[in-house]
Design a protein around this motif. Structure first.
Motif, short mmCIF file in Angstrom:
data_model
loop_
_atom_site.label_atom_id
_atom_site.label_comp_id
_atom_site.label_asym_id
_atom_site.label_seq_id
_atom_site.Cartn_x
_atom_site.Cartn_y
_atom_site.Cartn_z
N ARG A 70 3.49 0.53 27.38
CA ARG A 70 4.66 0.32 26.50
C ARG A 70 4.12 -0.24 25.07
O ARG A 70 4.88 0.15 24.01
CB ARG A 70 5.39 -1.00 27.21
CG ARG A 70 6.01 -0.60 28.35
CD ARG A 70 6.85 -1.58 29.19
NE ARG A 70 7.38 -1.20 30.29
CZ ARG A 70 8.91 -0.95 30.10
NH1 ARG A 70 9.57 -1.25 28.95
NH2 ARG A 70 9.46 -0.52 31.26
N ARG A 71 3.11 -0.71 25.08
CA ARG A 71 2.57 -1.32 23.65
C ARG A 71 2.42 -0.23 22.70
O ARG A 71 2.69 -0.05 21.55
CB ARG A 71 1.20 -2.08 24.00
CG ARG A 71 1.76 -3.57 24.26
CD ARG A 71 0.24 -4.47 24.16
NE ARG A 71 0.41 -5.44 24.92
CZ ARG A 71 -0.51 -6.46 25.11
NH1 ARG A 71 -1.85 -6.38 24.79
NH2 ARG A 71 -0.17 -7.40 25.69
N LEU A 72 1.76 1.13 23.24
CA LEU A 72 1.49 2.17 22.78
C LEU A 72 2.74 2.82 22.18
O LEU A 72 2.91 3.20 20.87
CB LEU A 72 0.65 3.18 23.62
CG LEU A 72 0.24 4.47 22.89
CD1 LEU A 72 -0.59 4.37 21.86
CD2 LEU A 72 -0.27 5.41 23.94
N LYS A 73 3.87 2.88 23.06
CA LYS A 73 5.11 3.30 22.70
C LYS A 73 5.68 2.84 21.58
O LYS A 73 6.33 3.28 20.79
CB LYS A 73 6.08 3.30 24.18
CG LYS A 73 5.85 4.66 25.09
CD LYS A 73 6.78 4.62 26.09
CE LYS A 73 6.57 5.42 27.35
NZ LYS A 73 7.22 5.31 28.48
N LEU A 74 5.68 1.30 21.63
CA LEU A 74 6.18 0.57 20.64
C LEU A 74 5.47 0.91 19.33
O LEU A 74 6.27 1.04 18.35
CB LEU A 74 6.07 -1.01 21.10
CG LEU A 74 6.71 -1.76 19.98
CD1 LEU A 74 8.38 -1.79 20.19
CD2 LEU A 74 6.37 -3.31 20.18
N PHE A 75 4.26 0.89 19.28
CA PHE A 75 3.38 1.26 18.17
C PHE A 75 3.91 2.49 17.49
O PHE A 75 4.16 2.70 16.27
CB PHE A 75 1.95 1.21 18.37
CG PHE A 75 1.24 1.46 17.32
CD1 PHE A 75 0.88 0.63 16.48
CD2 PHE A 75 0.47 2.76 17.41
CE1 PHE A 75 0.03 0.95 15.18
CE2 PHE A 75 -0.12 2.88 16.27
CZ PHE A 75 -0.37 2.22 15.28
N VAL A 76 4.09 3.47 18.33
CA VAL A 76 4.51 4.99 17.89
C VAL A 76 5.73 4.89 17.29
O VAL A 76 5.86 5.66 16.27
CB VAL A 76 4.31 5.88 18.96
CG1 VAL A 76 5.03 7.35 18.63
CG2 VAL A 76 2.99 5.92 19.57
N THR A 77 6.68 4.08 17.92
CA THR A 77 8.06 3.88 17.39
C THR A 77 8.07 3.27 16.13
O THR A 77 8.82 3.78 15.11
CB THR A 77 8.87 3.13 18.41
OG1 THR A 77 8.73 3.63 19.76
CG2 THR A 77 10.50 3.31 17.95
N ILE A 78 7.38 2.33 15.86
CA ILE A 78 7.04 1.48 14.65
C ILE A 78 6.70 2.45 13.40
O ILE A 78 7.12 2.60 12.44
CB ILE A 78 6.32 0.35 14.79
CG1 ILE A 78 7.29 -0.72 15.56
CG2 ILE A 78 6.19 -0.43 13.67
CD1 ILE A 78 6.51 -2.20 16.07
N LEU A 79 5.51 3.26 14.18
CA LEU A 79 5.05 4.02 13.07
C LEU A 79 6.06 5.03 12.50
O LEU A 79 6.19 5.37 11.25
CB LEU A 79 3.85 4.73 13.77
CG LEU A 79 2.81 5.41 12.68
CD1 LEU A 79 2.16 4.37 11.82
CD2 LEU A 79 1.93 6.01 13.32
N LEU A 80 6.71 5.64 13.27
CA LEU A 80 7.81 6.77 13.11
C LEU A 80 8.89 6.21 12.27
O LEU A 80 9.27 6.75 11.04
CB LEU A 80 8.57 7.20 14.35
CG LEU A 80 7.61 8.37 15.10
CD1 LEU A 80 8.27 8.86 16.32
CD2 LEU A 80 7.82 9.69 14.06
#
Lengths: 400, 306
Positions: free
Chosen positions: B28-38
């Motif tokens: 989930r942390r990875l998903k959140l990071f990718v979303t914020i990056l996007l």
């Protein structure tokens, strides 16, 4: 002495044969009607002697073809086709029936004109790209877009002056004509028609989407003046083509579409689709001479019999018809019903001015009308949604 | 599923802790990071593009000159043109009033392009109970005045003795067309409109010798603007029309659309008034403040009946 006579006779005979062959060849070229079909992947060629579909020139892909125009190049008859839906133009070798080249141009290329002049002894074309407000300059000897000129508002009609040193670009999205210097391919002058309109609304973009500006500049027979109707202003401007200035404006009916000139140089006819009339302007005196009743939406006017008679293509809610005008007696002669539920698009007048060929988009047909008798002949199944028609060297053809 | 009005706190808390642990797994942390990056990438690129667009506009040759010339010729307020010499185009545009703007037009589509079909701006005209004629002007185009004549003639022929004019959602349009319709209701010689331009006040008088005199109710809402507000307030003044609905936009300016180097300058050239003392952004307050659309019409019918 006898030998010299014999040689001379032989030479004359050779010249006569060659000239005759050339005439036959010309005659062949002038006896083909080209039809751009919006919903077929080919251009139709109609043999005007037999009134039969003689050839389909394959464009390989559906492209919402809009208009064609033919010319004779060094290697025979050629055809330029705007493939509006593909943002391309096709250059066709008519004899071989193949596409020589497809060139990407601007967005939505529709109308164009072909000419040559002292700077470009080979033919070149100005193609108006309606959606991105540009003109593509195509060198038809090289099959190449050599320049793209920007700065137009929905460029619609392209008209070259007599020596093709200038081109008049009609902006349908503004009340303006741009004059292009064809030596430099640059805008040299801008002519405004009508007033700058006043609006009181929250979202001005909506107003812009409803502007009806100038569809075309039509030259008088001698090329001295250009006539341009402005849809929103309800007037026609007369342009002096030497000075490129507006010398007069003539009030006409409501929502004038564009002007059409008679081949005898006497008249300019203007269909007014707002009040369903046709204004007749004396092209020598630049004065309104008469107003004919019309009806339906008029998409074009063709003169026949040297300008003595005119047909206006009209489409009403229920039928397609031709209004017939007698320009000698200056009155409407009546109407010719083409069919119920049909829609007429464009038409070409034959080289001899005795026949017109009308594109009927709903029933995929071309209708031939004999100017002497008003006899109508249907040429069925020419292609799907036939649109622009043209004959090389014709008296008139146009598009919309 | 019925709502649990008395949850057990301990149990709820356990469930929360359990789900919380799941929520913050590495996946989930990875998903959140990718979303914020996007999101950040999109935000930065959007601003970069916008900045690019702005600089593009500033770079269009002749655009600034054309705009300054238009302002000098038409703008309704006095401005010091000399001050514009050192200003960028964006700075010049900021000096103008809120109704002036630089816009890019979209090409027209389909048959309208050819000028062969007019969109109808008056819709849904009919006779309802007790000879009440109803019609909706959605927009003022060049042909709206002509459309109005036809529809008024038809409604009159069908026996309409009262009118409900629906101007809800009408954001204005062609001012001349609006004036023509207004003039149909204003008696000869009466003031039709006062238009304050840059250096002059234009008082337009009615030239109509046969004005329409008929009881009227007008429906407006918060989208009713500009020409539509003019018509509504003018009919209230001259024809004792009653206005029902919500306060309107309050746009009392008139613009000219000026082509400038492939773009359009929508430039305010004047303000309109009915009485000669209204404010430039004054809204029209309805006589009956009703928010619900159906109730607005019901009230209008009720007023017409009585």
């Amino acid at each position: 002495m006898n030998k010299i006579k014999l040689i001379m006779s032989g030479l004359i005979l050779c010249l006569a044969v060659s000239s005759n062959a050339q005439m036959e060849s010309l005659s062949e070229e002038n006896n083909r009607l080209f039809v751009a079909n919006q919903d077929s992947d080919y251009v139709s060629v109609i043999d005007l002697k037999t009134l039969q579909l003689s050839k389909k020139i394959n464009l390989d892909i559906l492209s919402a073809s809009h208009m064609t125009m033919a010319w004779t190049g060094k290697t025979g008859q050629k055809l330029l086709v705007t493939m509006t839906g593909r943002n391309e133009v096709a250059i066709v070798d008519v004899e071989k029936g193949i596409v020589e080249a497809k060139l990407p141009v601007g967005r939505s290329p529709e109308h164009f004109a072909i000419e040559k002049n002292k700077d470009y002894p080979e033919y070149f074309a100005y193609v108006a790209n309606f959606d991105d407000g540009s003109i593509s300059v195509i060198d038809l000897a090289l099959n190449k877009e050599i320049k793209r000129i920007n700065g137009f508002y929905e460029p619609h009609g392209v008209t070259f002056n007599a020596d093709a040193s200038k081109a008049y670009i009609a902006n349908f999205g503004a009340h303006r004509i741009d004059v292009i210097d064809t030596a430099k391919h640059e805008i040299a002058k801008q002519l405004s028609i009508g007033d700058v309109y006043q609006v009181a609304l929250k979202n001005p973009s909506r107003y812009l989407s409803e502007i009806k500006g100038i569809a075309n500049v039509t030259l008088t027979s001698n090329g001295r003046y250009g006539y341009a109707a402005d849809g929103d202003s309800n007037l026609v401007a007369v342009i002096d083509t030497e000075k490129d200035s507006i010398v007069k404006t003539i009030p006409v009916g409501e929502d004038p579409w564009r002007t059409y000139h008679s081949p005898d140089g006497k008249w300019m006819l203007v269909p007014n689709n707002g009040d369903e009339t046709v204004s007749v302007i004396d092209a020598e005196k630049h004065k309104l001479r008469s107003t004919f009743p019309a009806g339906g939406t008029i998409t074009g006017i063709n003169f026949v019999l040297g300008g003595k008679k005119a047909y206006a293509l009209a489409t009403t809610e229920s039928e397609a018809l031709l209004h017939v005008y007698d320009l000698q007696k200056m009155k409407e002669k009546g109407t010719i019903l083409i069919g119920k539920g049909l829609r007429l698009e464009t038409a070409s007048t034959s080289v001899d001015g005795k026949t017109i060929y009308v594109a009927s988009s709903v029933d995929n047909s071309i209708y031939s009308i004999d100017a002497e008798t008003d006899k109508v002949t249907k040429i069925a199944n020419v292609g799907i949604t036939p649109w622009g028609t043209t004959i090389q060297g014709d008296m008139a053809s146009y598009c919309h | 599923m019925p709502l649990n009005k008395n949850p057990k706190p301990t149990l709820d808390c356990e469930i929360f802790l359990d789900s919380h642990k799941q929520r913050w797994s590495w996946d989930r942390r990875l998903k959140l990071f990718v979303t914020i990056l996007l999101v950040c990438t999109l935000f930065v690129s959007r601003n970069y593009l916008l900045g690019d667009e702005r600089s593009k506009i500033n770079e269009i040759p002749g655009l600034k000159k054309a705009i300054v010339q238009a302002i000098q010729k038409y703008y309704f307020k006095p401005v010091n043109i000399n001050e514009f010499e050192k200003s960028s185009l964006s700075e010049i545009l900021q000096v103008l009033d809120k109704d002036s703007s630089l816009i890019q037009s979209e090409p027209k589509k389909s048959d309208f392009v050819r000028g062969f079909k007019n969109k109808k701006s008056i819709k849904n005209y009919k006779i309802i109970a007790e000879k009440i004629g109803v019609f909706h002007i959605s927009y003022f185009s060049k042909s709206t005045a002509k459309e109005f004549e036809k529809i008024h003639k038809k409604l009159t022929k069908d026996g309409a003795s009262k009118l409900i004019l629906d101007l809800r959602g009408n954001e204005g349009g062609d001012f001349d067309s609006c004036l023509k319709i207004t003039e149909r209701f204003v008696s000869y010689g009466e003031t039709l409109a006062i238009i304050q331009e840059k250096e002059k006040k234009i008082i337009k008088k009615s030239e109509n010798k046969v004005p329409i005199k008929i009881p009227m109710v007008i429906l407006v809402d918060s989208n009713t603007a500009s020409s539509a507000e003019f018509l509504a307030s003018s009919l209230r003044k001259h024809n004792q029309a009653t206005i029902i609905g919500l306060p309107t936009q309050g746009k009392r300016t008139v613009q000219k659309m000026i082509p400038v180097e492939t773009l359009w300058l929508s430039l305010t050239v004047g303000t309109w008034e009915i009485t000669g003392n209204s404010d430039e952004s004054e809204k029209i307050e309805p006589d009956f403040f009703i928010a619900n659309k159906d109730q607005q019409l019901e009230k209008a019918i009720s007023l017409c009946k009585h």
